[in-house]
Enzyme design. Structure first.
Site, PDB file in Angstrom:
ATOM      1  N   GLU A 117     -73.461  66.121  18.323  1.00 28.80           N
ATOM      2  CA  GLU A 117     -73.847  65.013  17.450  1.00 28.80           C
ATOM      3  C   GLU A 117     -75.130  65.330  16.688  1.00 28.80           C
ATOM      4  O   GLU A 117     -75.799  66.349  16.942  1.00 28.80           O
ATOM      5  CB  GLU A 117     -73.970  63.735  18.286  1.00 28.80           C
ATOM      6  CG  GLU A 117     -72.634  63.375  18.926  1.00 28.80           C
ATOM      7  CD  GLU A 117     -72.619  62.041  19.638  1.00 28.80           C
ATOM      8  OE1 GLU A 117     -73.698  61.509  19.959  1.00 28.80           O
ATOM      9  OE2 GLU A 117     -71.497  61.526  19.863  1.00 28.80           O
TER      10      GLU A 117
ATOM     11  N   CYS B 196     -59.743  65.745  13.040  1.00 27.85           N
ATOM     12  CA  CYS B 196     -59.341  66.863  13.920  1.00 27.85           C
ATOM     13  C   CYS B 196     -57.842  67.124  13.803  1.00 27.85           C
ATOM     14  O   CYS B 196     -57.399  68.280  13.783  1.00 27.85           O
ATOM     15  CB  CYS B 196     -59.715  66.561  15.361  1.00 27.85           C
ATOM     16  SG  CYS B 196     -61.499  66.651  15.650  1.00 27.85           S
TER      17      CYS B 196
ATOM     18  N   CYS C  92     -59.247  62.528  16.839  1.00 30.48           N
ATOM     19  CA  CYS C  92     -59.443  61.713  15.633  1.00 30.48           C
ATOM     20  C   CYS C  92     -58.624  62.288  14.470  1.00 30.48           C
ATOM     21  O   CYS C  92     -58.091  63.403  14.535  1.00 30.48           O
ATOM     22  CB  CYS C  92     -60.930  61.640  15.275  1.00 30.48           C
ATOM     23  SG  CYS C  92     -61.549  63.084  14.382  1.00 30.48           S
TER      24      CYS C  92
ATOM     25  N   CYS D 145     -66.570  66.988  16.390  1.00 29.59           N
ATOM     26  CA  CYS D 145     -65.806  66.716  17.619  1.00 29.59           C
ATOM     27  C   CYS D 145     -65.569  68.004  18.415  1.00 29.59           C
ATOM     28  O   CYS D 145     -65.601  69.113  17.868  1.00 29.59           O
ATOM     29  CB  CYS D 145     -64.452  66.121  17.272  1.00 29.59           C
ATOM     30  SG  CYS D 145     -64.497  64.503  16.509  1.00 29.59           S
TER      31      CYS D 145
ATOM     32  N   ASN E 262     -68.302  68.149  21.763  1.00 29.87           N
ATOM     33  CA  ASN E 262     -68.834  67.457  20.591  1.00 29.87           C
ATOM     34  C   ASN E 262     -70.337  67.682  20.488  1.00 29.87           C
ATOM     35  O   ASN E 262     -71.055  67.750  21.490  1.00 29.87           O
ATOM     36  CB  ASN E 262     -68.444  65.971  20.551  1.00 29.87           C
ATOM     37  CG  ASN E 262     -68.686  65.196  21.822  1.00 29.87           C
ATOM     38  OD1 ASN E 262     -68.791  65.774  22.902  1.00 29.87           O
ATOM     39  ND2 ASN E 262     -68.767  63.894  21.714  1.00 29.87           N
TER      40      ASN E 262
ATOM     41  N   GLU F  57     -62.775  69.125  19.551  1.00 27.93           N
ATOM     42  CA  GLU F  57     -61.568  69.834  19.108  1.00 27.93           C
ATOM     43  C   GLU F  57     -61.889  70.786  17.950  1.00 27.93           C
ATOM     44  O   GLU F  57     -61.431  71.927  17.911  1.00 27.93           O
ATOM     45  CB  GLU F  57     -60.501  68.840  18.636  1.00 27.93           C
ATOM     46  CG  GLU F  57     -59.970  67.927  19.724  1.00 27.93           C
ATOM     47  CD  GLU F  57     -60.741  66.620  19.849  1.00 27.93           C
ATOM     48  OE1 GLU F  57     -61.977  66.624  19.669  1.00 27.93           O
ATOM     49  OE2 GLU F  57     -60.107  65.599  20.133  1.00 27.93           O
TER      50      GLU F  57
HETATM   51  N1  THU Z   1     -65.041  62.711  19.741  1.00 30.37           N
HETATM   52  C1  THU Z   1     -64.540  63.950  20.033  1.00 30.37           C
HETATM   53  O1  THU Z   1     -65.296  64.911  20.220  1.00 30.37           O
HETATM   54  N2  THU Z   1     -63.205  64.087  20.134  1.00 30.37           N
HETATM   55  C2  THU Z   1     -62.313  63.059  20.065  1.00 30.37           C
HETATM   56  O2  THU Z   1     -61.127  63.287  20.227  1.00 30.37           O
HETATM   57  C3  THU Z   1     -62.787  61.701  19.805  1.00 30.37           C
HETATM   58  C4  THU Z   1     -64.226  61.559  19.469  1.00 30.37           C
HETATM   59  C5  THU Z   1     -66.488  62.554  19.694  1.00 30.37           C
HETATM   60  C6  THU Z   1     -67.127  62.328  18.353  1.00 30.37           C
HETATM   61  C7  THU Z   1     -68.419  61.642  18.737  1.00 30.37           C
HETATM   62  O3  THU Z   1     -69.373  62.633  19.097  1.00 30.37           O
HETATM   63  C8  THU Z   1     -68.068  60.839  19.991  1.00 30.37           C
HETATM   64  O4  THU Z   1     -66.865  61.433  20.479  1.00 30.37           O
HETATM   65  C9  THU Z   1     -67.846  59.369  19.728  1.00 30.37           C
HETATM   66  O5  THU Z   1     -66.962  59.167  18.687  1.00 30.37           O
END
Ligand code: THU
Length: 132
Positions: free
Chosen positions: A46, A91, A88, A55, A44, A57
């Site tokens: 941000e 994704c 999520c 994310c 991920n 994925e």
């Molecule tokens: N996140 C992911 O990368 N994958 C997931 O399956 C769930 C959430 C990330 C998004 C964000 O950067 C952090 O986790 C908190 O939501």
């Protein structure tokens, strides 16, 4: 194709270490195996503008697509937390576009794993066929 789930978990854990998560501190890693046998890592990433976060994925998915790979074979997602992290909704929808039956292993750092499929994670997904 034989799927080395253990190896994919290792790659996802390494990718997780590259996550850029100054806002949530929740690092996630992914490893996407394609039909060519290559593995595309994801983490991920941000952003101060929160809606621009991506994310792990989707990072792995868009890397594979950008490399010309559309035959998706298996995906592993690794994160901390009490249970294997569920991808999520965004994704799920994006993965479903290319691999509606993709097998996944979700894992946490304690070694708990959950085996599932895109069919299970997004039943009744909206798809191109729904536009006639
Ligand atoms: N996140 C992911 O990368 N994958 C997931 O399956 C769930 C959430 C990330 C998004 C964000 O950067 C952090 O986790 C908190 O939501």
């Amino acid at each position: 194709m034989n799927i080395d789930w253990h190896g994919l978990i290792g790659i996802a854990r390494v990718a997780r270490g590259r996550a850029y998560v100054p806002y949530s501190s929740f690092a996630v890693g992914a490893a996407l195996l394609t039909g060519s046998g290559k593995v595309y890592p994801g983490c991920n990433v941000e952003n101060a503008s929160y809606s621009a976060c991506i994310c792990a994925e989707r990072t792995a998915l868009v890397s594979a697509i950008a490399a010309g790979e559309r035959d998706l074979v298996a995906l592993v997602v690794v994160a901390g937390g009490p249970r294997p992290v569920p991808p999520c909704g965004v994704c799920r929808q994006m993965l479903s576009e290319f691999a509606p039956e993709l097998p996944l292993t979700l894992a946490n750092l304690e070694g708990a794993t959950l085996e599932t499929t895109m069919t299970e994670l997004l039943p009744g997904a909206f798809a191109a066929k729904d536009m006639g």
